[in-house]
Motif scaffolding. Structure first.
Motif, PDB file in Angstrom:
ATOM      1  N   TRP A 196      -1.868  -2.426   5.466  1.00 22.90           N
ATOM      2  CA  TRP A 196      -2.272  -3.455   6.317  1.00 22.90           C
ATOM      3  C   TRP A 196      -2.430  -4.767   5.621  1.00 22.90           C
ATOM      4  O   TRP A 196      -3.154  -4.881   4.799  1.00 22.90           O
ATOM      5  CB  TRP A 196      -3.118  -3.177   7.743  1.00 22.90           C
ATOM      6  CG  TRP A 196      -4.248  -2.621   6.823  1.00 22.90           C
ATOM      7  CD1 TRP A 196      -5.599  -3.655   6.532  1.00 22.90           C
ATOM      8  CD2 TRP A 196      -4.904  -1.558   6.094  1.00 22.90           C
ATOM      9  NE1 TRP A 196      -6.429  -2.743   5.827  1.00 22.90           N
ATOM     10  CE2 TRP A 196      -6.396  -1.861   5.844  1.00 22.90           C
ATOM     11  CE3 TRP A 196      -4.360  -0.242   6.300  1.00 22.90           C
ATOM     12  CZ2 TRP A 196      -6.918  -0.672   4.975  1.00 22.90           C
ATOM     13  CZ3 TRP A 196      -5.063   0.703   5.556  1.00 22.90           C
ATOM     14  CH2 TRP A 196      -6.249   0.544   5.001  1.00 22.90           C
ATOM     15  N   TYR A 197      -1.534  -5.883   6.093  1.00 22.69           N
ATOM     16  CA  TYR A 197      -1.809  -6.990   5.464  1.00 22.69           C
ATOM     17  C   TYR A 197      -1.214  -8.205   6.262  1.00 22.69           C
ATOM     18  O   TYR A 197      -0.311  -7.898   6.705  1.00 22.69           O
ATOM     19  CB  TYR A 197      -1.518  -7.105   3.948  1.00 22.69           C
ATOM     20  CG  TYR A 197      -2.023  -8.209   3.087  1.00 22.69           C
ATOM     21  CD1 TYR A 197      -3.430  -8.423   2.908  1.00 22.69           C
ATOM     22  CD2 TYR A 197      -1.259  -9.247   2.414  1.00 22.69           C
ATOM     23  CE1 TYR A 197      -3.953  -9.364   2.385  1.00 22.69           C
ATOM     24  CE2 TYR A 197      -1.776  -9.977   1.737  1.00 22.69           C
ATOM     25  CZ  TYR A 197      -3.073 -10.238   1.729  1.00 22.69           C
ATOM     26  OH  TYR A 197      -3.549 -11.272   1.025  1.00 22.69           O
ATOM     27  N   ASN A 245      -7.207  -2.368  -4.102  1.00 21.77           N
ATOM     28  CA  ASN A 245      -6.150  -3.418  -4.639  1.00 21.77           C
ATOM     29  C   ASN A 245      -6.591  -3.427  -6.293  1.00 21.77           C
ATOM     30  O   ASN A 245      -5.749  -3.729  -7.144  1.00 21.77           O
ATOM     31  CB  ASN A 245      -6.319  -4.711  -3.924  1.00 21.77           C
ATOM     32  CG  ASN A 245      -5.592  -4.541  -2.641  1.00 21.77           C
ATOM     33  OD1 ASN A 245      -4.505  -3.903  -2.663  1.00 21.77           O
ATOM     34  ND2 ASN A 245      -5.973  -5.455  -1.758  1.00 21.77           N
ATOM     35  N   SER A 258       0.940  -1.180   0.099  1.00 18.17           N
ATOM     36  CA  SER A 258       0.176  -0.020  -0.209  1.00 18.17           C
ATOM     37  C   SER A 258       0.946   1.457  -0.041  1.00 18.17           C
ATOM     38  O   SER A 258       0.362   2.364  -0.486  1.00 18.17           O
ATOM     39  CB  SER A 258      -1.061  -0.051   1.259  1.00 18.17           C
ATOM     40  OG  SER A 258      -1.958  -1.062   1.195  1.00 18.17           O
ATOM     41  N   VAL A 284     -10.825 -11.249   5.579  1.00 19.62           N
ATOM     42  CA  VAL A 284     -10.144 -10.710   4.459  1.00 19.62           C
ATOM     43  C   VAL A 284     -10.792 -11.398   3.048  1.00 19.62           C
ATOM     44  O   VAL A 284     -10.908 -10.495   2.217  1.00 19.62           O
ATOM     45  CB  VAL A 284      -8.557 -11.236   4.062  1.00 19.62           C
ATOM     46  CG1 VAL A 284      -8.023 -10.889   3.044  1.00 19.62           C
ATOM     47  CG2 VAL A 284      -7.907 -10.368   5.456  1.00 19.62           C
TER      48      VAL A 284
END
Length: 263
Positions: free
Chosen positions: A180-181, A82, A49, A228
């Motif tokens: 964030w992931y 995304n 990101s 997710v």
């Protein structure tokens, strides 16, 4: 470089965790350029990101249809889409995008060593991120229109996606991008941020922080991945795992730079 401000933060890291922070301040007419960088754990991390505004900036040079560019670039930056980032990545081409960023910023990143379609697999270091954003910010200050538009979009990033970055830096109008992931094949939650503090004059200050905090409980990871997959928000999990660390790194970086006094 004195890492004193970072020592306490790094001592809190558990086994397998990584954290990096970097900042720089530079600009025509001001004091000499200053920079700071510190890291613990991995040398490079995936921080997809944080690169989205840079992808948007670079893509503009290769998409003749301005409205089409804006249709994908704006949500990629403002809401971290995304799908729109992937559109820019694939339509322009990964190698072309990264080569363009290198020309614009002097920072060169390698192509993903797995599936080239995965824009999020590019690995970076915090000092590289800070340098790239300094170039973006200085281009905007010099009147480069696309750079100015991208920074404007970063100002629109909502507080719920910033993990308190503007608060800890004392700059409520700052352009910010956070990410964030936690991939299914990873045992860490990655949380990261970059902020641009323009002025005075042609001077810019950039602060970047990257974290990867262990997330080992199998049941919690299953719930996280399910959320997710359903497109549900997971920022709260990242705040719990790494929010305080992220803010601490950004505050320490600004303090070490000595270029601004957050209030």
């Amino acid at each position: 470089m004195s890492a004193t401000s970072f020592d306490g933060l790094f001592r809190t890291l558990g086994p397998g965790a990584s954290a990096q922070a970097a900042g720089l301040a530079r600009g025509y007419g001001g004091p000499p350029a200053r920079s700071i960088a510190a890291k613990a754990g991995l040398d490079r991390l995936r921080c997809a990101s944080l690169l989205k505004p840079l992808y948007a900036w670079a893509a503009a040079a290769h998409i003749d249809d301005t409205e089409r560019w804006r249709r994908h670039a704006e949500p990629a930056v403002v809401v971290s889409s995304n799908a729109d980032t992937l559109n820019l990545w694939l339509s322009v081409g990964p190698r072309v995008l990264l080569d363009t960023i290198a020309r614009q910023t002097g920072v060169r990143w390698a192509l993903p060593n797995t599936d080239l379609s995965r824009f999020g697999s590019v690995e970076v270091a915090a000092d590289e991120v800070a340098a790239a954003y300094a170039a973006l910010a200085q281009a905007a200050l010099a009147g480069e229109p696309v750079a100015a538009v991208v920074l404007g979009w970063m100002r629109e990033v909502a507080a719920g996606q910033t993990f308190g970055a503007r608060d800890v830096l004392g700059a409520q109008d700052a352009p910010v991008k956070c990410g964030w992931y936690g991939a299914a094949d990873e045992t860490c939650l990655r949380t990261h941020a970059v902020a641009v503090l323009p002025g005075p004059g042609m001077r810019v200050t950039v602060v970047a922080a990257l974290t990867a905090q262990p997330y080992l409980d199998e049941r919690e990871r299953e719930i996280y991945q399910a959320r997710v997959a359903e497109g549900l928000a997971v920022e709260a999990e990242h705040e719990k795992a790494g929010g305080a660390l992220l803010r601490g790194l950004m505050a320490a970086t600004l303090a070490e730079l000595g270029d601004r006094d957050p209030s």
